[in-house]
Scaffold this active site. Structure first.
Site, PDB file in Angstrom:
ATOM      1  N   PHE A 162     -35.984 -39.287 -39.219  1.00 29.29           N
ATOM      2  CA  PHE A 162     -35.936 -37.854 -38.913  1.00 29.29           C
ATOM      3  C   PHE A 162     -34.519 -37.315 -39.100  1.00 29.29           C
ATOM      4  CE2 PHE A 162     -35.015 -34.399 -35.987  1.00 29.29           C
ATOM      5  CZ  PHE A 162     -35.963 -33.468 -36.388  1.00 29.29           C
ATOM      6  N   LYS A 188     -25.477 -42.096 -24.258  1.00 29.73           N
ATOM      7  CA  LYS A 188     -26.563 -41.222 -24.720  1.00 29.73           C
ATOM      8  C   LYS A 188     -27.887 -41.917 -24.408  1.00 29.73           C
ATOM      9  CE  LYS A 188     -28.309 -38.502 -28.589  1.00 29.73           C
ATOM     10  NZ  LYS A 188     -29.702 -38.930 -28.361  1.00 29.73           N
TER      11      LYS A 188
END
EC number: 6.5.1.2
Length: 687
Positions: A36, A115
């Protein structure tokens, strides 16, 4: 700009939006994050070359979930909830830092945060009380998931008082909802056991769990949250982000313990390198490091684009995926008879270890993934997560591939296979007592860490004992003698004596006889009964005999058990050869009841206590143990049957439920008195 360029842009934009829909709305992506990201970067590059294509409704200008209708009520954020730009290498990170330097000079210090690979959530507190929780959505409007968020243990219903940090009138705080790796694995295992499709990864499972229509489903899933930013605030204006995090922590909100403040880009790079090597030492998945300018005034000066702040960037690690050849799909027979296909592949190194096999769960999953024997497949492995086949690389097919056909008879014993009931995704071998595959798996399970944790009784040892007919099934394990072990090559020296490993096995078997009841229950391979349910049953009933005598309704009423597990337990004990195993173990000296410590007064007999929030003097497990050892029941939810609620710092929604139902509430001092003296005459709210 030529028509061909416009067509290329339209195709790319359509692909990006389709995959955003699958990711943000359906929680069911069909491509990897890396794939993606590559699509989005190609679209960004095209718009960089032809700026007229960069329209306000381009996917590059919108926050990920923009424009999709959902089943939850829309709610506007008090302040826009933006996404993050990404850096995939040192050059892109340096370029970002260069832009910061050009604007604000050398004065910027940076916060480096992990993250977390989860789903974004915004919480709004007014007057210290949680009034709303919502997903990111399009950045301006998200989905109202307040009821579900209230079931997350880390999300306090009320903020804690702090002497050092005045509580704001309004606090909009942003964070990430996620699964710890162990909890994700346990959830998927339970879904597969129920014949349901497992989640593809922890991020998907977190998103799907947060967006359940029934909050009770969310509550049963062990979601966690970490706060990592602010939205709109009234009565709270921190000078730096790290000062804001200290305040959030003081108010009882969860913040990461791995955030580091560094002075310059060299410090940022050191943190990125460190976590690149140690990312699997954290109990949840991370896919990069988020770097933020710490000074809030500098953040305001730098501003943001339509989709992301200019003062922050996410450095993303390379994906933990690899391509390899799917040589074959074989099947394995589990300890409860479930027949599971697994991928047999050319060994490939991924996420620091060599992978050659991966589960495919069931025939429906093989079909859904669209993999053929002979395919080049993409596999994924993150840390200790079980390797997973994501799907085929269709473009590399040459026509030699073939479909997998699920066998109709058991590969171990030849018994015809069938689903246990109509509609089940799983098929099973009904020859539960004597199927060699099930026997090996059950013997191995007895020794597993979650069961009786018996060293030297591994898969090889169990198979050797069965093949030499030293044992007929797991019921014979605790009656093993030195003479019997000598009949196996594995435990016999060249001189014909019992090996050191054989002596250790006998000693470990003897030690395991004194294991607590919950471990014995797990070791019996009762379907659906893992450590959590086993502990609950052992605590409530205290002995095997009491469990056998209990009705299905009595079993189901136990907190953490429920009707499915209760039925499985009741049915298991109706089978003659199951009861024979229990009696063999009992005759060999395996303890079938937990010993009660008579020195501890039974002050809480018949009392149900719920603990919420953190108690300085007790860990969560210590509080539960203190209740149970005194004859009480440590429940996980508040109901009319709850005797007391113990409220520590940052209590969750259980506190409000107790107030609503009129359940007496104790602080920690009151809890200690309850443990020592039993129920007081009157109990009020903590002061």
């Amino acid at each position: 700009m030529t028509p061909e360029v416009l067509r290329q842009w339209q195709e790319l934009a359509e692909q990006v939006r389709e995959h955003q829909f699958r990711y943000y709305v359906r929680d069911a992506p069909v491509i990897t994050d890396a794939e993606f990201d590559e699509l989005l970067r190609r679209l960004e590059a095209l718009e960089e070359q032809y700026p007229e294509l960069r329209t306000p409704d381009s996917p590059t200008q919108l926050v990920g979930g923009a424009g999709f209708a959902t089943e939850f009520e829309p709610v506007e954020h008090l302040e826009r909830m933006l996404s993050l730009d990404n850096a995939f290498n040192t050059e892109e990170l340096t370029a970002w830092a260069g832009r910061i330097h050009a604007d604000v000079g050398d004065s910027a210090a940076y916060l480096c945060e992990l993250k977390i690979d989860g789903v974004a959530l915004s919480l709004v507190y007014e007057g210290g009380r949680l009034t709303r929780a919502s997903t990111r959505g399009d950045g301006r409007t998200g989905e109202d998931v307040t009821l579900n968020a209230r079931t997350i243990e880390d999300v306090p219903e009320r903020l804690s008082h702090s002497e050092d940090h005045r509580m704001p009138e309004v606090l909009e705080v942003r964070g990430e909802v996620f699964f710890r790796v162990a909890d994700f694995q346990a959830l998927n295992a339970s879904l597969v056991e129920e014949g349901k499709a497992p989640f593809a990864n922890p991020r998907n499972s977190a998103a799907g769990s947060l967006r359940q229509k029934d909050p009770a489903v969310t509550a049963r899933r062990r979601l966690r949250m970490i706060c990592h930013g602010l939205g709109h605030t009234e009565g709270f204006r921190p000078a730096t982000l790290h000062q804001a995090y200290l305040a959030l922590q003081a108010w009882g909100l969860p913040v990461s313990q791995h955030t580091t403040l560094v002075a310059d880009l060299a410090g940022v790079q050191e943190r990125i390198d460190y976590w690149g090597e140690h990312r699997h030492e954290v109990d949840h998945e991370i896919d990069g490091v988020v770097v933020k300018v710490d000074d809030v005034a500098l953040q305001r000066r730098l501003g943001s684009t339509s989709r992301a702040p200019r003062w922050a960037i996410a450095y993303k690690y390379p994906p933990e995926e690899a391509q390899t050849k799917l040589l074959d799909i074989r099947v394995n027979v589990g300890r409860t008879g479930r027949v599971t296909p697994f991928a047999f592949m050319t060994p490939v190194k991924v996420a620091g270890s060599t992978v050659a096999q991966a589960t495919l769960h069931n025939a429906s999953e093989v079909k859904r993934k669209g993999v053929l024997i002979g395919d080049t497949v993409v596999i994924r492995k993150a840390g200790d997560v079980i390797p997973e086949v994501l799907g085929p690389v269709v473009d590399l097919r040459d026509g030699s591939e073939r479909e997998f056909v699920m066998p109709t008879t058991c590969p171990e014993c030849g018994t015809p296979l069938a689903p246990e009931k109509e509609g089940d995704a799983d098929i099973r071998c009904p020859n539960t007592r004597s199927c060699p595959g099930q026997l090996r798996e059950r013997v191995f399970h007895v020794s597993s860490r979650n069961a009786l944790d018996i060293e030297m009784l591994g898969y090889e040892a169990g198979a050797a004992l069965l093949s030499a007919r030293v044992i007929g099934d797991e019921g014979d394990l605790f009656g093993l003698t030195e003479e019997e072990l000598l009949r196996t090559d594995l435990f016999r020296t060249k001189a014909g004596d019992l090996s050191a490993n054989g002596r250790r096995l006998l000693a470990n078997l003897d030690k395991a006889k004194a294991a607590p009841l919950w471990r014995v229950l797990v070791a019996l391979s009762i379907r659906h009964v893992g450590p959590t349910a086993a502990r609950a049953l052992a605590t409530e009933f205290g002995s095997i005999d009491a469990i056998v005598s209990a009705t299905t309704e009595q079993l189901a009423a136990v907190e953490g058990v429920g009707p499915t597990i209760a039925s499985a337990v009741s049915e298991w004990f109706t089978v003659d050869w199951h009861r024979e195993i229990v009696e063999k173990w009992r005759a060999a000296g395996v303890r079938m009841a937990d010993e009660r410590d008579d020195s501890v007064p039974r002050t809480l007999a018949g009392v149900t206590v719920v603990v919420t929030g953190s108690l300085p003097g007790f860990s969560r497990d210590e509080a539960k143990e203190a209740i149970v050892t005194r004859g009480g029941k440590a429940a996980g939810s508040v109901s009319k049957k709850t005797s007391y609620v113990v409220a520590g710092d940052a209590p969750g929604s259980k506190y409000d439920k107790a107030v609503e139902l009129g359940v007496p509430i104790l602080d920690e001092d009151g809890f200690r008195k309850l443990l020592e003296q039993g129920p007081p005459a009157e109990v009020g709210e903590p002061t």
